[in-house]
Design a protein around this motif. Sequence first.
Motif, short mmCIF file in Angstrom:
data_model
loop_
_atom_site.label_atom_id
_atom_site.label_comp_id
_atom_site.label_asym_id
_atom_site.label_seq_id
_atom_site.Cartn_x
_atom_site.Cartn_y
_atom_site.Cartn_z
N PHE A 331 -16.65 -4.51 -45.09
CA PHE A 331 -17.58 -5.17 -44.21
C PHE A 331 -17.57 -4.53 -42.88
O PHE A 331 -18.44 -4.66 -41.94
CB PHE A 331 -17.29 -6.52 -43.86
N ILE A 332 -16.34 -3.51 -42.75
CA ILE A 332 -16.37 -2.94 -41.30
C ILE A 332 -16.75 -1.49 -41.64
O ILE A 332 -16.08 -0.86 -42.57
CB ILE A 332 -14.83 -2.94 -41.02
N LYS A 333 -17.57 -0.93 -41.08
CA LYS A 333 -17.92 0.57 -41.07
C LYS A 333 -17.49 1.18 -39.98
O LYS A 333 -17.27 0.81 -38.99
CB LYS A 333 -19.61 0.49 -41.04
N ASN A 334 -16.91 2.36 -40.27
CA ASN A 334 -16.47 3.57 -39.60
C ASN A 334 -15.17 3.30 -38.73
O ASN A 334 -14.90 4.20 -37.99
CB ASN A 334 -17.63 3.67 -38.47
N ILE A 335 -14.48 2.17 -38.96
CA ILE A 335 -13.32 1.92 -38.47
C ILE A 335 -12.12 2.73 -39.30
O ILE A 335 -12.22 2.70 -40.69
CB ILE A 335 -12.92 0.43 -38.53
N LYS A 336 -11.27 3.36 -38.55
CA LYS A 336 -10.35 4.37 -39.15
C LYS A 336 -9.04 3.45 -39.63
O LYS A 336 -8.64 2.42 -39.26
CB LYS A 336 -9.87 5.17 -38.07
N ILE A 337 -8.50 3.65 -40.90
CA ILE A 337 -7.36 3.12 -41.55
C ILE A 337 -6.37 4.01 -41.57
O ILE A 337 -6.32 5.29 -42.18
CB ILE A 337 -7.85 2.45 -42.94
N ILE A 338 -5.29 4.05 -40.96
CA ILE A 338 -4.18 4.92 -41.11
C ILE A 338 -3.02 4.26 -41.71
O ILE A 338 -2.47 2.91 -41.72
CB ILE A 338 -3.46 5.34 -39.78
N TYR A 339 -2.17 4.98 -42.63
CA TYR A 339 -1.01 4.52 -43.39
C TYR A 339 0.01 5.11 -42.64
O TYR A 339 0.21 6.37 -42.78
CB TYR A 339 -1.29 4.77 -44.85
N ILE A 340 1.13 4.29 -42.56
CA ILE A 340 2.44 4.57 -41.79
C ILE A 340 3.59 3.83 -42.27
O ILE A 340 3.32 2.86 -43.11
CB ILE A 340 2.37 4.42 -40.39
N SER A 341 4.54 4.40 -42.04
CA SER A 341 5.90 3.69 -42.46
C SER A 341 6.52 3.58 -40.75
O SER A 341 7.29 4.72 -40.54
CB SER A 341 7.00 4.41 -43.46
N ALA A 342 6.87 2.41 -40.32
CA ALA A 342 7.58 2.27 -39.00
C ALA A 342 9.05 2.53 -39.19
O ALA A 342 9.81 3.19 -38.27
CB ALA A 342 7.26 0.92 -38.39
N LEU A 343 9.47 2.17 -40.35
CA LEU A 343 10.95 2.05 -40.72
C LEU A 343 11.45 3.81 -40.60
O LEU A 343 12.40 4.07 -40.25
CB LEU A 343 11.22 1.62 -41.91
N TYR A 344 10.55 4.51 -41.49
CA TYR A 344 10.88 5.97 -41.38
C TYR A 344 10.06 7.01 -40.53
O TYR A 344 10.27 8.15 -40.74
CB TYR A 344 10.59 6.46 -43.19
N LYS A 345 9.33 6.29 -39.74
CA LYS A 345 8.59 7.11 -38.71
C LYS A 345 7.70 8.17 -39.19
O LYS A 345 7.47 9.03 -38.60
CB LYS A 345 9.44 7.54 -37.54
N THR A 346 7.13 7.98 -40.36
CA THR A 346 6.01 8.65 -40.82
C THR A 346 4.61 8.09 -40.54
O THR A 346 4.28 6.96 -40.29
CB THR A 346 5.99 8.66 -42.46
#
Length: 457
Positions: A331-346
């Motif tokens: 339902f959200i168009k054009n919104i970026k999704i970023i995959y990270i790991s705060a623990l390993y700083k990736t």
Amino acid sequence: MIPIISLIGRSNVGKSSLFNLLTKTNSSLINNKEKTTRDRNYGFFVIKKKNFCIIDTAGIDFFKKKEKKNFLKIESYNQTKFAIKESNFVIFMVDAKEGIQELDFYILKKIRKENKSIILVINKIDKISNKEKIIDFYRFGIKKIYKISVSHKKGLSNLLKEIYISSKKIIKEKEIKTVLSNKLNYLIKIRICFIGKPNVGKSSLINSLVNYNRMITSSIPGTTRDIIKVSLNNKNIEYIFTDTAGIKKKNKRKTILEKVSEKRSINVIKKNNISIVVIDANTEIYDQDLSIINLVIKSKCTFFIVVNKWDLILKSKKNEIKKNINSRLQFIKNIKIIYISALYKTGLKKFIHHINLVYQESLKTFSSSCLTSILNKAIIQHPLPTGVTGKAIRLKYAHLGKKNPLFIIIHGTQTQYVSRTYKKYLMHFFQKELQIPNTPIQLFFKKSINPYIKLIN
């Protein structure tokens, strides 16, 4: 160098109340319940055009043998200890009503280990009639003693004078000039707030970004209560990160503190340039996540989504989970999704890069001719339906109202009958054509008035 003062003392002596009064904010939570404050909370106030930084801290308590494994208590204490170390001088706060306590001596001993200048502040003097209780506090051997009532705003002028005089003695003018010149190098300030359910890793993410344990992090949901701000300076940009309390479902909010914390989390969205919605990769996207995203959308704030704890997902399942997330968020168009790991700083470099990109988008300026051209193009591709009265709806021209968030004013006739779905279509069309997919657009439709209507009638 801006003088830094830390507020130290037992729980419930009025540290947060004094903090809020001096900074003219409600950043620190106030409650009769002990140990309300956990993290260090920074604020600023001015005396005679001179800036001061003040730190509200958690109340120090005795450590019992059984509590050596009490993670939150240990971390709260470490946060307070760090505040004492980084401050130029300390305001040691005590309670006139309760009188001198054994714990007060214990706290004072901890402060003196850091060899800091101390101002003793005796609060709640309005609640006592026996002055002997105040005389007891002279046993501490502190020369600078000030009797105040935060609730009645008594004795504050003398305290502020002492703070001003103490700062002049402690802070050298050369240090002030050096730090001020460094501050001027940071030309851009970007305010970012992190919002999401409890225990999704908002505090851990900020700690990883600033590269030290600024916030208490724990697997216990609801660890963060106050609105905590932290700065990161990088390449002439100052990033001001705001950590917020996790937002729970209404039926799971147990205490008044949780309700107040969450209300503040919602209000803080509007005060930032960008909101980051943090989601836990290790759990499904629940209705509460969608509710939080809708909340951010309604606030008209620029935002994107971060999926944290990506390190916990097996490689074989990552594509499947991405598909599920995209399906739930379609339902959200054009919104970026970023995959990270705060623990390993990736994924943090990508995260910072996207913040810069989104901020640049939000500041773009567009001419009226450009916006009108895009409006006409949108109407050609998808013509306007007839209004409910049977009269044709005409959209004539568009111009920019304001930036950040982007506000576009569209003029025409019968504009009050433009449907919600067509408004959404126009919003997404403008985003695509202006190449600002991450910046929300507000459309305001203005009805053109026929100047000859009175002559006709």
